[in-house]
Design a protein around this motif. Structure first.
Motif, PDB file in Angstrom:
ATOM      1  N   VAL A 254      43.394  24.383  -4.420  1.00 61.42           N
ATOM      2  CA  VAL A 254      43.524  25.250  -3.243  1.00 61.42           C
ATOM      3  C   VAL A 254      44.268  24.510  -2.138  1.00 61.42           C
ATOM      4  O   VAL A 254      45.206  25.040  -1.533  1.00 61.42           O
ATOM      5  CB  VAL A 254      42.137  25.729  -2.753  1.00 61.42           C
ATOM      6  CG1 VAL A 254      42.198  26.293  -1.343  1.00 61.42           C
ATOM      7  CG2 VAL A 254      41.576  26.768  -3.722  1.00 61.42           C
ATOM      8  N   ALA A 255      43.869  23.279  -1.859  1.00 61.10           N
ATOM      9  CA  ALA A 255      44.545  22.495  -0.815  1.00 61.10           C
ATOM     10  C   ALA A 255      46.015  22.272  -1.166  1.00 61.10           C
ATOM     11  O   ALA A 255      46.884  22.340  -0.296  1.00 61.10           O
ATOM     12  CB  ALA A 255      43.837  21.163  -0.614  1.00 61.10           C
ATOM     13  N   GLU A 256      46.293  22.026  -2.427  1.00 65.31           N
ATOM     14  CA  GLU A 256      47.675  21.796  -2.845  1.00 65.31           C
ATOM     15  C   GLU A 256      48.529  23.049  -2.696  1.00 65.31           C
ATOM     16  O   GLU A 256      49.739  22.962  -2.507  1.00 65.31           O
ATOM     17  CB  GLU A 256      47.710  21.275  -4.279  1.00 65.31           C
ATOM     18  CG  GLU A 256      47.192  19.857  -4.380  1.00 65.31           C
ATOM     19  CD  GLU A 256      47.090  19.353  -5.813  1.00 65.31           C
ATOM     20  OE1 GLU A 256      47.136  20.165  -6.766  1.00 65.31           O
ATOM     21  OE2 GLU A 256      46.937  18.129  -5.971  1.00 65.31           O
ATOM     22  N   MET A 257      47.903  24.215  -2.748  1.00 62.86           N
ATOM     23  CA  MET A 257      48.648  25.471  -2.580  1.00 62.86           C
ATOM     24  C   MET A 257      48.945  25.772  -1.119  1.00 62.86           C
ATOM     25  O   MET A 257      49.721  26.678  -0.818  1.00 62.86           O
ATOM     26  CB  MET A 257      47.870  26.619  -3.199  1.00 62.86           C
ATOM     27  CG  MET A 257      47.875  26.605  -4.702  1.00 62.86           C
ATOM     28  SD  MET A 257      46.989  28.051  -5.309  1.00 62.86           S
ATOM     29  CE  MET A 257      46.048  27.311  -6.627  1.00 62.86           C
ATOM     30  N   MET A 258      48.346  25.037  -0.206  1.00 67.29           N
ATOM     31  CA  MET A 258      48.600  25.224   1.227  1.00 67.29           C
ATOM     32  C   MET A 258      49.854  24.458   1.616  1.00 67.29           C
ATOM     33  O   MET A 258      49.831  23.537   2.420  1.00 67.29           O
ATOM     34  CB  MET A 258      47.401  24.744   2.049  1.00 67.29           C
ATOM     35  CG  MET A 258      46.168  25.555   1.871  1.00 67.29           C
ATOM     36  SD  MET A 258      44.848  24.887   2.906  1.00 67.29           S
ATOM     37  CE  MET A 258      43.462  25.754   2.264  1.00 67.29           C
ATOM     38  N   THR A 259      50.976  24.852   1.055  1.00 63.26           N
ATOM     39  CA  THR A 259      52.225  24.110   1.238  1.00 63.26           C
ATOM     40  C   THR A 259      52.767  24.195   2.653  1.00 63.26           C
ATOM     41  O   THR A 259      53.559  23.357   3.061  1.00 63.26           O
ATOM     42  CB  THR A 259      53.280  24.623   0.246  1.00 63.26           C
ATOM     43  OG1 THR A 259      53.425  26.038   0.417  1.00 63.26           O
ATOM     44  CG2 THR A 259      52.876  24.306  -1.185  1.00 63.26           C
ATOM     45  N   GLY A 260      52.324  25.194   3.428  1.00 63.43           N
ATOM     46  CA  GLY A 260      52.799  25.321   4.797  1.00 63.43           C
ATOM     47  C   GLY A 260      51.945  24.569   5.799  1.00 63.43           C
ATOM     48  O   GLY A 260      52.262  24.511   6.969  1.00 63.43           O
ATOM     49  N   ALA A 261      50.866  23.986   5.338  1.00 62.46           N
ATOM     50  CA  ALA A 261      49.935  23.296   6.238  1.00 62.46           C
ATOM     51  C   ALA A 261      49.807  21.835   5.843  1.00 62.46           C
ATOM     52  O   ALA A 261      50.115  21.436   4.730  1.00 62.46           O
ATOM     53  CB  ALA A 261      48.555  23.956   6.160  1.00 62.46           C
ATOM     54  N   SER A 262      49.327  21.077   6.778  1.00 60.96           N
ATOM     55  CA  SER A 262      48.937  19.709   6.490  1.00 60.96           C
ATOM     56  C   SER A 262      47.471  19.780   6.076  1.00 60.96           C
ATOM     57  O   SER A 262      46.587  19.957   6.916  1.00 60.96           O
ATOM     58  CB  SER A 262      49.106  18.858   7.747  1.00 60.96           C
ATOM     59  OG  SER A 262      48.459  17.629   7.590  1.00 60.96           O
ATOM     60  N   ALA A 263      47.218  19.709   4.781  1.00 60.91           N
ATOM     61  CA  ALA A 263      45.847  19.828   4.282  1.00 60.91           C
ATOM     62  C   ALA A 263      45.362  18.478   3.774  1.00 60.91           C
ATOM     63  O   ALA A 263      46.078  17.780   3.072  1.00 60.91           O
ATOM     64  CB  ALA A 263      45.769  20.864   3.173  1.00 60.91           C
ATOM     65  N   THR A 264      44.163  18.141   4.158  1.00 60.01           N
ATOM     66  CA  THR A 264      43.520  16.915   3.697  1.00 60.01           C
ATOM     67  C   THR A 264      42.263  17.304   2.946  1.00 60.01           C
ATOM     68  O   THR A 264      41.438  18.056   3.459  1.00 60.01           O
ATOM     69  CB  THR A 264      43.142  16.005   4.884  1.00 60.01           C
ATOM     70  OG1 THR A 264      44.323  15.701   5.619  1.00 60.01           O
ATOM     71  CG2 THR A 264      42.496  14.725   4.412  1.00 60.01           C
ATOM     72  N   THR A 265      42.132  16.802   1.721  1.00 66.22           N
ATOM     73  CA  THR A 265      40.957  17.083   0.903  1.00 66.22           C
ATOM     74  C   THR A 265      40.068  15.855   0.880  1.00 66.22           C
ATOM     75  O   THR A 265      40.540  14.750   0.622  1.00 66.22           O
ATOM     76  CB  THR A 265      41.366  17.440  -0.540  1.00 66.22           C
ATOM     77  OG1 THR A 265      42.252  18.551  -0.495  1.00 66.22           O
ATOM     78  CG2 THR A 265      40.162  17.778  -1.386  1.00 66.22           C
ATOM     79  N   VAL A 266      38.794  16.068   1.144  1.00 65.23           N
ATOM     80  CA  VAL A 266      37.820  14.987   1.067  1.00 65.23           C
ATOM     81  C   VAL A 266      36.794  15.379   0.021  1.00 65.23           C
ATOM     82  O   VAL A 266      36.179  16.438   0.092  1.00 65.23           O
ATOM     83  CB  VAL A 266      37.128  14.726   2.418  1.00 65.23           C
ATOM     84  CG1 VAL A 266      36.101  13.609   2.282  1.00 65.23           C
ATOM     85  CG2 VAL A 266      38.153  14.385   3.488  1.00 65.23           C
ATOM     86  N   MET A 267      36.646  14.511  -0.950  1.00 63.99           N
ATOM     87  CA  MET A 267      35.707  14.728  -2.021  1.00 63.99           C
ATOM     88  C   MET A 267      34.423  13.958  -1.722  1.00 63.99           C
ATOM     89  O   MET A 267      34.464  12.773  -1.393  1.00 63.99           O
ATOM     90  CB  MET A 267      36.318  14.206  -3.336  1.00 63.99           C
ATOM     91  CG  MET A 267      35.619  14.677  -4.560  1.00 63.99           C
ATOM     92  SD  MET A 267      35.743  16.457  -4.801  1.00 63.99           S
ATOM     93  CE  MET A 267      37.494  16.716  -4.703  1.00 63.99           C
ATOM     94  N   PHE A 268      33.300  14.624  -1.821  1.00 63.74           N
ATOM     95  CA  PHE A 268      31.994  13.980  -1.696  1.00 63.74           C
ATOM     96  C   PHE A 268      31.533  13.723  -3.137  1.00 63.74           C
ATOM     97  O   PHE A 268      31.053  14.638  -3.806  1.00 63.74           O
ATOM     98  CB  PHE A 268      31.018  14.901  -0.982  1.00 63.74           C
ATOM     99  CG  PHE A 268      31.233  15.015   0.503  1.00 63.74           C
ATOM    100  CD1 PHE A 268      30.255  14.582   1.387  1.00 63.74           C
ATOM    101  CD2 PHE A 268      32.394  15.562   1.028  1.00 63.74           C
ATOM    102  CE1 PHE A 268      30.425  14.694   2.761  1.00 63.74           C
ATOM    103  CE2 PHE A 268      32.583  15.688   2.398  1.00 63.74           C
ATOM    104  CZ  PHE A 268      31.597  15.244   3.267  1.00 63.74           C
ATOM    105  N   PRO A 269      31.682  12.505  -3.631  1.00 68.00           N
ATOM    106  CA  PRO A 269      31.515  12.231  -5.058  1.00 68.00           C
ATOM    107  C   PRO A 269      30.124  12.522  -5.626  1.00 68.00           C
ATOM    108  O   PRO A 269      30.005  12.827  -6.806  1.00 68.00           O
ATOM    109  CB  PRO A 269      31.825  10.740  -5.196  1.00 68.00           C
ATOM    110  CG  PRO A 269      32.353  10.290  -3.901  1.00 68.00           C
ATOM    111  CD  PRO A 269      32.074  11.328  -2.881  1.00 68.00           C
TER     112      PRO A 269
END
Length: 163
Positions: free
Chosen positions: A97-112
């Motif tokens: 989903v974050a990778e599909m936000m090509t028009g935005a600066s998206a940062t993904t944080v994973m809580f392992p």
């Protein structure tokens, strides 16, 4: 999850015929770690205040809609948080989903080590990240100093994003 007709139907039947069982099971399937029994009882009690029919409609609505065509239109910096242990949304899908936000600066944080309710399981890190991002439009060293040394990815890559 409720992405398949059969599993959505089972969930909706449980909401209709055993709402208390749904409320207990909802808390159990959204958490990977035990929480304080009083807090868990509060979550169940709050769920029981909801409308079973409303929840059934919500589950059908938000899982049936395909938002992918709209994601590239997002232009606002976006913080995407996911529990890697989620039984509800696979973490790979959240990253996609974050990778599909090509028009935005998206940062993904994973809580392992967290599940779907990561904001309950690791509330201190969750709060620090959201507060930092809301104040700065990106994650800064504040997140690191608050103990948020999590798996952080910039959109489109698997390298840790700079602080």
């Amino acid at each position: 999850g409720c992405y398949y007709v059969a599993s959505l139907t089972r969930l909706q039947e449980l909401l209709k015929h055993d709402f208390a069982g749904f409320a207990r099971g909802n808390a159990e399937c959204c958490l990977s770690h035990p929480i304080d029994p009083h807090y868990q009882a509060l979550l169940v009690a709050e769920t029981l205040k909801a409308s079973p029919a409303g929840l059934a409609h919500l589950m059908a609505d938000h899982t049936a809609l395909d938002w992918r065509p709209l994601l590239p239109r997002i232009r606002t910096p976006t913080l995407v948080l996911a529990g890697k242990m989620s039984q509800i949304f696979p973490w790979e899908g959240v990253v996609a989903v974050a990778e599909m936000m090509t028009g935005a600066s998206a940062t993904t944080v994973m809580f392992p080590t967290c599940d779907h309710w990561l904001y309950i399981e690791d509330h201190a890190k969750f709060t620090a990240l959201v507060a930092d991002f809301a104040a700065n439009g990106k994650l800064t060293a504040v997140s690191e100093s608050a103990g948020a040394s999590l798996n952080t990815f910039a959109v489109g890559g698997t390298e840790p994003a700079p602080p």
